[in-house]
Write an enzyme that holds these catalytic residues in place. Sequence first.
Site, PDB file in Angstrom:
ATOM      1  N   ASP A 113       3.554  -5.639  -6.696  1.00 39.65           N
ATOM      2  CA  ASP A 113       2.828  -5.508  -7.952  1.00 39.65           C
ATOM      3  C   ASP A 113       2.297  -4.072  -8.037  1.00 39.65           C
ATOM      4  O   ASP A 113       2.103  -3.408  -7.014  1.00 39.65           O
ATOM      5  CB  ASP A 113       1.683  -6.520  -7.979  1.00 39.65           C
ATOM      6  CG  ASP A 113       0.833  -6.386  -9.211  1.00 39.65           C
ATOM      7  OD1 ASP A 113       1.379  -6.449 -10.321  1.00 39.65           O
ATOM      8  OD2 ASP A 113      -0.389  -6.197  -9.064  1.00 39.65           O
ATOM      9  N   ASP A 146      -0.586  -2.566 -10.378  1.00 38.32           N
ATOM     10  CA  ASP A 146      -2.023  -2.316 -10.543  1.00 38.32           C
ATOM     11  C   ASP A 146      -2.836  -3.208  -9.624  1.00 38.32           C
ATOM     12  O   ASP A 146      -2.713  -4.432  -9.637  1.00 38.32           O
ATOM     13  CB  ASP A 146      -2.426  -2.556 -12.005  1.00 38.32           C
ATOM     14  CG  ASP A 146      -1.643  -1.667 -12.961  1.00 38.32           C
ATOM     15  OD1 ASP A 146      -1.494  -0.472 -12.660  1.00 38.32           O
ATOM     16  OD2 ASP A 146      -1.156  -2.186 -13.977  1.00 38.32           O
TER      17      ASP A 146
END
Length: 593
Positions: free
Chosen positions: A32, A34
């Site tokens: 992922d 952020d």
Amino acid sequence: MPQVEPDQRRSTRATARRGGSVSRLFDAVLLDRDGTLIEDVPYNGNPERVRPMPGARAALDALRSAGLRLAVVTNQSGLAKGLFTEAQLRAVHARVEQVLGPFDAWLVCPHDDDDRCSCRKPAPELIHAAARRLGTTPQRCVLVGDIGRDVTAALAAGAQAVLVPTPLTRPPETSAAPWVAADLPAAAAEILRRQAAIDPATHRRALPSVGLPSPATVASAGAPSPATVASAVRRSRPSRRAGTVLVVRSDSAGDVLVTGPGIRAVAAHARRVVLLCGPRGRAAADLLPGVDTVIEHQLPWIDPAPAPVTPHDIATLTTALAAVDADEAVIFTSYHQSPLPLALLLRAVGVERICAISDDYPGSLLDVRHHVPTGTPEPERALSLAAAAGYPLPFDDEPVLRLRPVPPPPARVGAPGYVVLHPGSAAQSRGLPPDLAAEIVRTLVGAGHRVVVTGGPDEVALTARVAGGIAVDLGGGTGLADLAATVAGAAAVVVGNTGPAHLAAAYGVPVVSLFAPTVPFGQWGPWRVPTVRLGDPDTPCRGTRAATCPVPGHPCLSRIRPEEVLAALTLLGVPLSRPPTTAVATALARSGR
């Protein structure tokens, strides 16, 4: 007297190819963006605001050095909201690569929740797309993320998932995750440790000279650094060749099933494999590839309902062990069981080399005393012991659960594509409340699914009540081989943490796991198969290993809503068999499904 029976399953196992390498758990790591790679700046379209998470560059470089490919899988609804442009997004990603190094692929969902796309996490399509781009499968990927959506997407695709919580991560998301790491460097180190653990090179005596802690040190002091384990992964040595090996896995059918990959690893390098199991696991033993002979005998220090220990019983077992004439033994156990009583008997009959996992001091009972960190998935625990004993799974044998061929399922289940619901369990704490199970059947049938309800001979009344005349009732009508065949033809299996979940994993059938947290999900959940976990992970029974529910009302499972099961099947991509009833169709239309 123990039952000793020969078998012809030898031909169904994989064999090692000369000059080949060992099988790997992971080809790729998906990340992922952020909150995992860089600080979470909401809807960021400005490259100057990119700030890497602490230790991220070193962790990623260690993964790259170990030969793992890297991809970013990220939801970016700011595009749909018009908060930044695609050009700004590309500029941000260029800055990420400038500070963290190159990635092999970027997979971006540009949609918002209201778009109801198939790529926005928790939907699994980004993970499937990333695996295709990287030339692998989701089962050979592990995803690192910081919220529950990341974990759900990974598991629904069949990938492994590790959660690295941040202040924005909700506590229930952390509790439900199969694998939690303090930060990205810790996640990378554990990925590499798990990768290395199934390679004999990791366990050789020379490893401390290159700075890799011993397994005992790893278990007590935490994982080594990513760079250290990456160095160990690149080393290799020839595997052992053996004559007759006694492998041991006592306990339930599910325990025997999850040990299958470790047993196959031994069988790939041994002339003959004899499996010692208990009566509760015998039917599963008959399904395992790689076993030549099965000895059935209850081990009173393992079985949860053991018979009294008698001199005659021990003498009978000792005689059977001596008759095997094993050159060595590999004793597989669960994390709360001891191999030492059996090791003593094996020493008494002259077995020269004995390998097992043991936290207790074994004296001279073990030649290979292996350690495995708590929480390791049970199949990987078995594979790592086999590797420590010198028996890697060969590169042409995928590290998955696998069973020998079984007969077709009973004719009355109909064509493949049905949903199996298995409401019971040998441990009451892991079974579904009957009223909830019946309501799930009504909801699934109303939505257009064909449902088959399964159960053992002592669950006939339960399955009849749950099937309710609208689902196929197989209660008491199947042995384990017939149940396996029924599971193999299913589009999905809805089940608690009990044996049929592992049958489903062996056939690659998606699982809606109604998981009671009495044991760790990461250790006992369905392994390397598309899965959605439901149930409350934080009830007071968590971690108790209780066989009978200790909390009134069985809250870990009783709070599951049938609509959640239906939504889980949708997330797993399970198609309907027929049009839904009018009432259910209206409800589905309102929910947008």
